[in-house]
Design a protein around this motif. Structure first.
Motif, PDB file in Angstrom:
ATOM      1  N   GLY A 200       0.835  -1.205   0.000  1.00 53.46           N
ATOM      2  CA  GLY A 200       0.000   0.000   0.000  1.00 53.46           C
ATOM      3  C   GLY A 200       0.861   1.242   0.000  1.00 53.46           C
ATOM      4  N   THR A 201       0.298   2.335   0.507  1.00 56.59           N
ATOM      5  CA  THR A 201       1.058   3.582   0.551  1.00 56.59           C
ATOM      6  C   THR A 201       2.002   3.643   1.749  1.00 56.59           C
ATOM      7  OG1 THR A 201      -0.746   4.656   1.749  1.00 56.59           O
ATOM      8  CG2 THR A 201      -0.745   4.859  -0.659  1.00 56.59           C
ATOM      9  N   ASP A 202       1.612   2.977   2.840  1.00 55.80           N
ATOM     10  CA  ASP A 202       2.493   2.890   4.000  1.00 55.80           C
ATOM     11  C   ASP A 202       2.335   1.551   4.719  1.00 55.80           C
ATOM     12  OD1 ASP A 202      -0.005   3.212   5.099  1.00 55.80           O
ATOM     13  OD2 ASP A 202       0.516   4.952   6.334  1.00 55.80           O
ATOM     14  N   THR A 203       1.869   0.542   3.977  1.00 58.42           N
ATOM     15  CA  THR A 203       1.682  -0.801   4.545  1.00 58.42           C
ATOM     16  C   THR A 203       2.182  -1.862   3.576  1.00 58.42           C
ATOM     17  OG1 THR A 203      -0.545  -1.053   3.613  1.00 58.42           O
ATOM     18  CG2 THR A 203      -0.379  -0.083   5.827  1.00 58.42           C
ATOM     19  N   ILE A 204       2.586  -2.974   4.156  1.00 60.53           N
ATOM     20  CA  ILE A 204       2.884  -4.180   3.389  1.00 60.53           C
ATOM     21  C   ILE A 204       2.186  -5.317   4.110  1.00 60.53           C
ATOM     22  CG2 ILE A 204       4.667  -5.746   2.532  1.00 60.53           C
ATOM     23  CD1 ILE A 204       6.654  -3.447   2.690  1.00 60.53           C
ATOM     24  N   SER A 205       1.474  -6.167   3.393  1.00 57.86           N
ATOM     25  CA  SER A 205       0.762  -7.271   4.023  1.00 57.86           C
ATOM     26  C   SER A 205       0.778  -8.480   3.104  1.00 57.86           C
ATOM     27  CB  SER A 205      -0.679  -6.872   4.352  1.00 57.86           C
ATOM     28  OG  SER A 205      -1.379  -6.510   3.167  1.00 57.86           O
ATOM     29  N   GLY A 206       0.338  -9.599   3.649  1.00 58.47           N
ATOM     30  CA  GLY A 206       0.292 -10.804   2.836  1.00 58.47           C
ATOM     31  C   GLY A 206       0.288 -12.047   3.695  1.00 58.47           C
ATOM     32  N   TYR A 207       0.724 -13.121   3.107  1.00 58.36           N
ATOM     33  CA  TYR A 207       0.803 -14.383   3.834  1.00 58.36           C
ATOM     34  C   TYR A 207       1.908 -15.237   3.233  1.00 58.36           C
ATOM     35  CZ  TYR A 207      -1.715 -16.401  -0.161  1.00 58.36           C
ATOM     36  OH  TYR A 207      -2.070 -16.801  -1.422  1.00 58.36           O
ATOM     37  N   THR A 208       2.312 -16.240   3.982  1.00 56.91           N
ATOM     38  CA  THR A 208       3.290 -17.206   3.501  1.00 56.91           C
ATOM     39  C   THR A 208       2.823 -18.597   3.864  1.00 56.91           C
ATOM     40  OG1 THR A 208       5.648 -17.800   3.496  1.00 56.91           O
ATOM     41  CG2 THR A 208       4.699 -17.196   5.595  1.00 56.91           C
ATOM     42  N   ASP A 209       3.108 -19.552   3.002  1.00 57.13           N
ATOM     43  CA  ASP A 209       2.839 -20.965   3.262  1.00 57.13           C
ATOM     44  C   ASP A 209       4.163 -21.685   3.390  1.00 57.13           C
ATOM     45  OD1 ASP A 209      -0.019 -20.953   3.117  1.00 57.13           O
ATOM     46  OD2 ASP A 209       0.162 -20.696   0.947  1.00 57.13           O
ATOM     47  N   GLY A 210       4.311 -22.453   4.479  1.00 58.67           N
ATOM     48  CA  GLY A 210       5.563 -23.170   4.701  1.00 58.67           C
ATOM     49  C   GLY A 210       5.320 -24.520   5.325  1.00 58.67           C
ATOM     50  N   GLY A 211       6.410 -25.174   5.700  1.00 62.13           N
ATOM     51  CA  GLY A 211       6.335 -26.498   6.320  1.00 62.13           C
ATOM     52  C   GLY A 211       7.561 -27.312   5.988  1.00 62.13           C
ATOM     53  N   GLY A 212       7.410 -28.632   6.057  1.00 62.20           N
ATOM     54  CA  GLY A 212       8.494 -29.531   5.681  1.00 62.20           C
ATOM     55  C   GLY A 212       9.518 -29.778   6.763  1.00 62.20           C
ATOM     56  N   PHE A 213       9.121 -29.669   8.027  1.00 59.57           N
ATOM     57  CA  PHE A 213      10.071 -29.886   9.117  1.00 59.57           C
ATOM     58  C   PHE A 213      10.605 -31.315   9.085  1.00 59.57           C
ATOM     59  CE2 PHE A 213      10.867 -31.148  13.580  1.00 59.57           C
ATOM     60  CZ  PHE A 213      11.852 -30.235  13.896  1.00 59.57           C
ATOM     61  N   CYS A 214      11.920 -31.457   9.123  1.00 65.99           N
ATOM     62  CA  CYS A 214      12.574 -32.778   9.069  1.00 65.99           C
ATOM     63  C   CYS A 214      12.102 -33.594   7.868  1.00 65.99           C
ATOM     64  CB  CYS A 214      12.337 -33.569  10.356  1.00 65.99           C
ATOM     65  SG  CYS A 214      13.343 -33.038  11.751  1.00 65.99           S
ATOM     66  N   GLY A 215      11.752 -32.911   6.798  1.00 69.26           N
ATOM     67  CA  GLY A 215      11.293 -33.604   5.603  1.00 69.26           C
ATOM     68  C   GLY A 215       9.869 -34.109   5.693  1.00 69.26           C
ATOM     69  N   ALA A 216       9.141 -33.723   6.741  1.00 69.36           N
ATOM     70  CA  ALA A 216       7.767 -34.181   6.922  1.00 69.36           C
ATOM     71  C   ALA A 216       6.816 -33.359   6.067  1.00 69.36           C
ATOM     72  CB  ALA A 216       7.379 -34.091   8.398  1.00 69.36           C
ATOM     73  N   GLY A 217       5.550 -33.727   6.092  1.00 71.73           N
ATOM     74  CA  GLY A 217       4.556 -33.066   5.263  1.00 71.73           C
ATOM     75  C   GLY A 217       3.749 -32.009   5.981  1.00 71.73           C
ATOM     76  N   ASN A 218       4.238 -31.513   7.113  1.00 73.78           N
ATOM     77  CA  ASN A 218       3.471 -30.482   7.824  1.00 73.78           C
ATOM     78  C   ASN A 218       3.363 -29.208   6.988  1.00 73.78           C
ATOM     79  OD1 ASN A 218       6.408 -30.120   8.515  1.00 73.78           O
ATOM     80  ND2 ASN A 218       5.610 -28.295   9.534  1.00 73.78           N
ATOM     81  N   HIS A 219       2.279 -28.485   7.203  1.00 74.82           N
ATOM     82  CA  HIS A 219       2.033 -27.267   6.437  1.00 74.82           C
ATOM     83  C   HIS A 219       1.364 -26.248   7.337  1.00 74.82           C
ATOM     84  CE1 HIS A 219      -0.577 -24.622   3.944  1.00 74.82           C
ATOM     85  NE2 HIS A 219       0.473 -24.614   3.142  1.00 74.82           N
ATOM     86  N   TYR A 220       1.730 -24.993   7.164  1.00 74.01           N
ATOM     87  CA  TYR A 220       1.101 -23.905   7.914  1.00 74.01           C
ATOM     88  C   TYR A 220       1.049 -22.669   7.036  1.00 74.01           C
ATOM     89  CZ  TYR A 220       6.019 -22.711   8.459  1.00 74.01           C
ATOM     90  OH  TYR A 220       7.338 -22.430   8.194  1.00 74.01           O
ATOM     91  N   ARG A 221       0.169 -21.749   7.407  1.00 76.29           N
ATOM     92  CA  ARG A 221       0.107 -20.442   6.753  1.00 76.29           C
ATOM     93  C   ARG A 221       0.253 -19.373   7.822  1.00 76.29           C
ATOM     94  NH1 ARG A 221      -4.199 -18.568   2.207  1.00 76.29           N
ATOM     95  NH2 ARG A 221      -2.691 -19.804   0.992  1.00 76.29           N
ATOM     96  N   ILE A 222       1.059 -18.354   7.535  1.00 75.88           N
ATOM     97  CA  ILE A 222       1.237 -17.212   8.428  1.00 75.88           C
ATOM     98  C   ILE A 222       0.824 -15.948   7.691  1.00 75.88           C
ATOM     99  CG2 ILE A 222       2.867 -15.857   9.790  1.00 75.88           C
ATOM    100  CD1 ILE A 222       4.618 -18.354   9.981  1.00 75.88           C
ATOM    101  N   TYR A 223      -0.088 -15.200   8.282  1.00 81.01           N
ATOM    102  CA  TYR A 223      -0.495 -13.898   7.765  1.00 81.01           C
ATOM    103  C   TYR A 223       0.330 -12.817   8.459  1.00 81.01           C
ATOM    104  CZ  TYR A 223      -4.588 -16.518   6.172  1.00 81.01           C
ATOM    105  OH  TYR A 223      -5.420 -17.433   5.575  1.00 81.01           O
TER     106      TYR A 223
END
Length: 915
Positions: A200-223
Motif C-alpha cells: 500500500g502507501t504505508d503498509t505491506i501485508s500478505g501471507y506465507t505458506d511453509g512447512g516440511g520440518f525434518c522432511g515431513a509433510g506439515n504445512h502452515y500459513r502465516i499472515y
C-alpha cells in the motif's frame, strides 16, 4: 478405540497380591519452618546472552550439529513472533555466529531444533535502488538481550528489533546519501515456501505458506501486516531484480535451504545423500517480494503483526498488543516481562560467568512452546478448522515432545503453572482435532518426528507439577485410545501383545528405543490415572510400564533390540542400530521410573556404580561410543542414577562437571541442540541441584546447588528457598541436608516441595562424603508392578497340590503334595516376580509358545520372569501373552507346569495360602 484386549489382560485388583503400589520407602513430607531471608535478584535479563548456542561448541555427531541451534533475535516469553537475523551461511535456528553476513530478519524461528523450519517473511533493509543478497556486519556493532536485538551494518544502516507476544517493531536508521530501501519477501523461509504480498502507501501485508520440518509433510500459513510511520517514497514489487512500481501485488515461491536429516521412520526409508550441514543461502529470493524506499537518512519504524489464523487476526494482534506504544516503551515492556519470568528463580553467590550461563539457559527454556492463538482466542486447529479458545486461554504450538518431556516441561510448570495448564490443554486440543497425539508438532501440523508417545506424557507431567487447569480426564481417555492408533503408536499391536517393539516393526526407526519410550509414557499416564482416581487404568498402565524388561538381556545386562521370535540379534552397545539418536550403552539407563528394578537386573548397586563410573569417563562422546552423550537427550537421566545406587556424591560430581564444562556463556556455550529448551532446562535443574527424574510425578532427586542462595517463586504463591553453604564450582559434594529444618539423609524430596513450597539447606564441601545418602532405605522411590508388601506362602492348584521347586534347587517346577518346605514357599515380590528357593519362576529360554516349560531360574529382571496375578486367579506372563498352566489338568505328583493360552479353567487357577 482403546485397546480393550490389552486392558482385559492386565487390569484390575490382583487376586493373590496386594494392590499395585510404590516399591520402596514412602516419600517423606516436607516439613515447614520460618523461611530464611529469601534470595532476590534485580534485572536478571542483564545476565542473558542470546548468542549462546549460535556457534558450534562441540563435535557434530550427525544429530543436528554441534551447536545449540538457537537464535539471537527478539521475542517475548513463549512468543509467537520470534524476529531474528538470518545469516547467509545456514544453521538450524537461522543464525551462524561465524558468518558476518545477514540476508534478512525473518519473523519466525525455532530455538534449538535439529531440523529446519520457519524463517518466514524476512525483512531486509538496504541502501540504494537495487536489491542486495546480504549485508556485512561486525559483532562489535551487534547486541542482543531478552526481547530486543540491534545491529549496524558495515555501511552504517542500523536495525533494531523488539516484540510483544504476537507482534513486533523494527526501527531502521538509514545513513544519509543513498536511497533508504527495504525488501519484504513473503515467499521465502528456511524450507520450501510460497506466498503473496501486497504493497500500500504505508503498509505491506500478505501471507506465507511453509512447512516440511525434518522432511515431513506439515504445512502452515502465516499472515502478516506491516505498518510504517511514514509513507513510501517508492513502492512496488520486485521483478527481474529491480523495483516494479507498477505492480503492487505479487506471488512467488522459493526452494528453501535447510538440510532435513531423517528423524522419522518414513524419512529413514527415503534417506537421501548427506547434505551440507551449513549451506549458503541462494542470493535471490522469491517472486513475492515487496520493495519500498524512504527519503535518504530516514529513521523508519515498522509495526508488524502476525497470525496463523487470518489477516484480520494479524491486524488485531498488532493493534491490541502495541496500542500505539513507541519502540523504547515496547522494548522496555518485553524486558520487564522477561524479568518477571527469569526472576522466578533468583540466585545469589556464584560468579558472573555462572550467572550468565544460568540465566541464559533459563531464557532458552522459556522460549517454547509458542503462542498459536490470536488475542481473540482464535487459532487454526490440527483439523484445519479455526477454533475459539475461552477468554484468558492461550493455544500453544511447537511441541518437541521427545525432547522436552525429560525436564523442560516440568521447569515450565514449576515456574508458570497457569501457562503450563494452557500448554496441557493445547496438547489435548491437538489430539482431539487430529484424532491422535503426534510426537513432534509444529504450528498446527504433525510431523511424526522421533519415537515414542510423548505428548500425553507432557500433559501428565504438567498435572503432576500443579498445572491442573485443563480437562485431565479427557486427556487421559484420549491418550488411552491413542495407544491403539497406528499414527500415535506405530507397532502398538505387537507392543501390547508381546510387550516390546521387535526389530523391523513397521513405522518404527528405533524400536528398542521406542519400547522404552512407550513404557515411560505408560508409566506417566498411570500416575495421572491414579491422581484422577482411576485405579483400573492405573493398574493396567503400570503393568505396561514393565515392558522395558522384555528388551533387557540378562546375559549382556543391556537393553537390546529383539526380534519378533524373541531371539537376540548380534549386539554392540556402541551401535545405534534400532535406537534413536543414541546407542545401547546410552539407552540402557532410560528406565527413569524404575531404577531399582533396572539396577537389580544389572547386578546391584556396586555393579551399577562401576558401570556408571565407566560410562561417565566421557561426558559427550556421541552416539558411537559406550560413554555418555550429554549433548543429546538419551543420556540425560543417567547422571542422576547414582542417587538410586547409594552414591549421590557421584551425581554431585558428574552433574557439576557437566553444567560447568558443557554449558557456557559464549556463542559456543552449548555442545548440542538446545531442542526448544530441553538442554537449557537440564542445565538449570543441574545448577539448582534438583531434577524431575520420574515422568508423571513431582518428586525431585538431588544433586548440589551451584549457587549459595536460590529462591524459586512458582507463580502461584508457593516458594522454594534453597541455601547451599560453601557452594562453589569446587564445593559440589553434599555433606548434610535439612528439609524444612529437619535433618535428612535422603537424596530426594517428596512432591510436597513442589506442591507446597519449603526450604532446603545444604552443607557442601570440596571432598566427597560417600556415606551421605548411601543407605538403601534412603534411595529415591522406584515404581514397579508387584505388591508394595511382598506376599508369601504356598501356591496351590488343582487337587490341592502345591507348586514345588524340585529338590529345593530346580530347575524343574512341578505339582507336589503340600509339605510345608521352603521349596513350596513362594513370594509375590514387588518387582512382579514369583520366587521360591532363592530363584524366580521363569519361562524356559524366554519362550512364548504354548507348552513351553516353566522352571525355577536365577532371578534376572527379564520379562520371562514376570507373572501378573489376575482376578480369575491366573498368573499372566506378559511377553508371551500366556498363563501358567497345569498340563491337561493333571494332579499327580511331578507334573511340570507350562505356558498355555489363558482360558480361565481350573488348570490355570492358583491360590496363595497363609499370606
Amino acid at each position: 478405540m482403546r485397546d480393550r484386549q490389552f486392558f482385559a489382560a492386565t487390569r484390575a485388583p490382583l487376586a493373590v497380591a496386594a494392590a499395585l503400589l510404590v516399591a520402596g520407602a514412602a516419600p517423606p513430607a516436607v516439613a515447614h519452618r520460618a523461611a530464611s531471608p529469601r534470595t532476590a535478584i534485580s534485572d536478571p535479563a542483564q545476565y542473558v546472552n542470546p548468542f549462546v548456542g549460535t556457534k558450534p561448541g562441540g563435535i557434530d555427531y550427525g544429530n543436528g550439529g554441534g551447536a545449540g541451534n538457537t537464535f539471537p533475535g527478539a521475542t517475548a516469553p513463549l512468543g509467537m513472533m520470534q524476529w531474528s537475523p538470518d545469516t547467509v551461511t545456514y544453521q538450524h535456528g537461522g543464525y551462524f555466529y561465524d558468518d558476518q553476513r545477514i540476508r534478512g530478519f525473518s519473523l519466525t524461528h525455532i530455538s534449538g531444533a535439529g531440523c529446519g523450519d520457519y524463517g518466514n517473511i524476512p525483512f531486509m533493509p538496504f541502501l540504494g535502488d537495487t536489491p542486495v543478497a546480504h549485508e556485512t556486519f561486525s559483532h562489535a556493532h551487534e547486541s542482543a538481550a531478552p526481547g530486543s536485538y540491534a545491529v549496524t551494518f558495515d555501511n552504517g544502516l542500523r536495525t533494531e528489533l523488539t516484540t510483544t507476544q504476537r507482534s513486533g517493531m523494527a526501527r531502521f536508521s538509514y545513513p544519509a546519501g543513498q536511497a533508504a530501501s527495504l525488501l519484504v519477501d513473503a515467499g521465502r523461509a528456511f524450507n520450501k515456501a510460497s506466498g503473496s504480498v501486497t504493497v500500500g502507501t504505508d503498509t505491506i501485508s500478505g501471507y506465507t505458506d511453509g512447512g516440511g520440518f525434518c522432511g515431513a509433510g506439515n504445512h502452515y500459513r502465516i499472515y502478516f501486516t506491516a505498518h510504517f510511520d511514514q509513507p513510501f517514497a517508492k513502492a512496488g514489487t520486485v521483478r527481474d531484480g529491480a523495483l516494479d512500481a507498477s505492480r503492487h501485488t505479487a506471488t512467488g515461491q522459493s526452494e528453501g535451504i535447510a538440510p532435513q536429516p531423517p528423524r522419522s521412520a518414513q524419512a529413514q526409508r527415503l534417506r537421501q545423500p548427506t547434505e551440507l550441514v551449513h549451506p549458503d543461502a541462494p542470493a535471490t529470493g522469491s517472486d513475492a517480494q515487496a520493495m519500498v524506499t524512504f527519503a535518504p537518512g530516514s529513521t523508519v519504524t515498522a509495526r508488524v503483526g502476525i497470525s496463523f489464523t487470518s489477516a484480520a487476526g494479524a491486524e488485531a494482534n498488532l493493534d491490541r498488543e502495541q496500542a500505539g506504544a513507541g519502540f523504547d516503551k515496547l522494548r522496555d515492556g518485553v524486558r520487564s516481562n522477561w524479568n518477571d519470568m527469569l526472576a522466578r528463580i533468583a540466585v545469589s553467590g556464584g560468579t558472573t560467568q555462572q550467572k550468565r550461563t544460568f540465566y541464559t539457559a533459563l531464557y532458552h527454556s522459556l522460549l517454547s512452546p509458542c503462542a498459536l492463538s490470536d488475542v481473540d482466542g482464535q487459532y487454526p486447529g490440527m483439523d484445519g478448522q479455526v477454533h475459539q479458545n475461552p477468554d484468558g486461554k492461550v493455544q500453544y504450538a511447537d511441541f518437541s515432545g521427545w525432547d522436552v518431556y525429560r525436564s523442560q516441561i516440568q521447569l515450565l510448570a514449576l515456574l508458570a503453572p497457569k501457562e503450563a495448564s494452557d500448554v496441557a490443554q493445547s496438547v489435548l486440543n491437538q489430539g482431539a482435532q487430529a484424532g491422535y497425539f503426534d510426537r513432534w508438532t509444529l504450528a498446527n501440523g504433525g510431523t511424526g518426528v522421533m519415537v515414542g508417545d510423548p505428548l500425553p506424557m507432557i500433559a501428565a507431567e504438567i498435572h503432576a507439577f500443579g498445572g491442573t487447569d485443563f480437562d485431565a480426564a479427557d486427556l487421559l481417555s484420549r491418550a488411552l485410545d491413542g495407544r491403539g492408533n497406528d499414527k500415535e503408536r506405530p507397532g502398538h499391536a505387537v507392543y501390547d501383545n508381546q510387550g516390546f517393539l521387535p526389530v523391523n516393526t513397521p513405522g518404527e526407526w528405533g524400536p528398542a528405543a521406542g519400547t522404552l519410550e512407550y513404557a515411560t509414557a505408560d508409566f506417566a499416564l498411570s500416575q495421572l490415572a491414579e491422581r484422577l482416581g482411576d485405579r483400573e487404568d492405573h493398574d493396567a498402565l503400570l503393568h505396561a510400564s514393565a515392558n522395558w524388561r522384555n528388551t533387557f538381556n540378562a546375559d549382556s545386562k543391556y537393553i537390546q533390540p529383539r526380534t519378533a521370535d524373541h531371539t537376540w540379534p548380534s549386539f554392540n552397545p556402541n551401535s545405534g542400530d534400532n535406537f534413536a539418536e543414541g546407542n545401547g550403552a546410552q539407552y540402557t539407563w532410560n528406565v527413569p521410573y524404575n531404577q531399582r528394578g533396572l539396577f537389580d537386573a544389572m547386578g546391584g548397586n556396586a555393579s551399577v556404580t562401576n558401570r556408571l563410573d565407566s560410562f561417565f569417563q566421557q561426558l559427550d562422546a556421541g552416539p558411537g561410543a559406550p560413554y555418555a552423550y550429554l549433548g543429546n537427550e538419551p543420556s540425560l537421566f543417567a547422571p542422576w542414577a547414582y542417587d538410586y545406587a547409594g552414591r549421590p556424591d557421584r551425581t554431585d560430581d558428574v552433574v557439576r562437571s557437566a553444567v560447568t564444562t558443557l554449558f557456557g556463556d559464549t556463542p559456543g556455550g552449548e555442545v548440542g541442540n538446545d531442542d526448544l529448551g530441553e538442554m537449557g532446562s537440564w542445565a538449570v535443574w543441574g545448577m539448582i541441584g534438583l531434577f524431575p527424574m520420574v515422568p508423571g510425578r513431582a518428586e525431585l532427586v538431588l544433586g548440589s546447588p551451584l549457587f549459595q542462595g536460590i529462591t524459586i517463586s512458582r507463580g502461584n504463591g508457593a516458594i522454594i528457598d534453597i541455601k547451599a553453604r560453601n557452594a562453589s564450582a569446587d564445593a559440589r559434594y553434599v555433606h548434610g541436608l535439612r528439609v524444612g529444618g529437619q535433618a535428612s539423609t535422603r537424596p530426594w524430596v517428596s512432591a510436597d516441595l513442589v506442591g507446597q513450597g519449603g526450604t532446603l539447606d545444604f552443607d557442601l564441601a570440596t571432598t566427597p562424603d560417600p556415606s551421605w545418602g548411601h543407605d538403601p532405605k534412603d534411595a529415591p522411590p522406584s515404581f514397579d508392578v508387584g505388591p508394595a508388601r511382598a506376599a508369601s506362602g504356598p501356591i496351590t492348584g488343582l487337587g490341592g497340590k502345591c507348586l514345588d521347586v524340585d529338590q529345593g534347587a530346580g530347575p524343574t517346577v512341578q505339582l507336589w503334595g503340600c509339605n510345608g518346605t521352603n521349596a513350596q514357599r513362594w513370594t509375590l515380590a514387588g518387582d512382579g516376580t514369583v520366587q521360591a528357593a532363592g530363584k524366580c519362576l521363569d519361562v524356559d529360554g524366554s519362550g512364548t509358545a504354548a507348552g513351553t516349560v516353566v522352571q525355577a531360574w536365577p532371578c534376572n529382571g527379564t520379562g520371562a520372569q514376570q507373572w501378573w496375578p489376575r482376578p480369575d486367579g491366573s498368573l499372566f506372563n506378559p511377553p508371551s501373552g500366556r498363563c501358567l498352566d497345569d498340563p491337561q489338568s493333571r494332579t499327580d505328583d511331578g507334573t511340570r507346569v507350562q505356558l498355555w493360552d489363558c482360558n480361565g479353567t481350573g488348570a490355570q487357577h492358583w491360590v496363595m495360602l497363609n499370606h
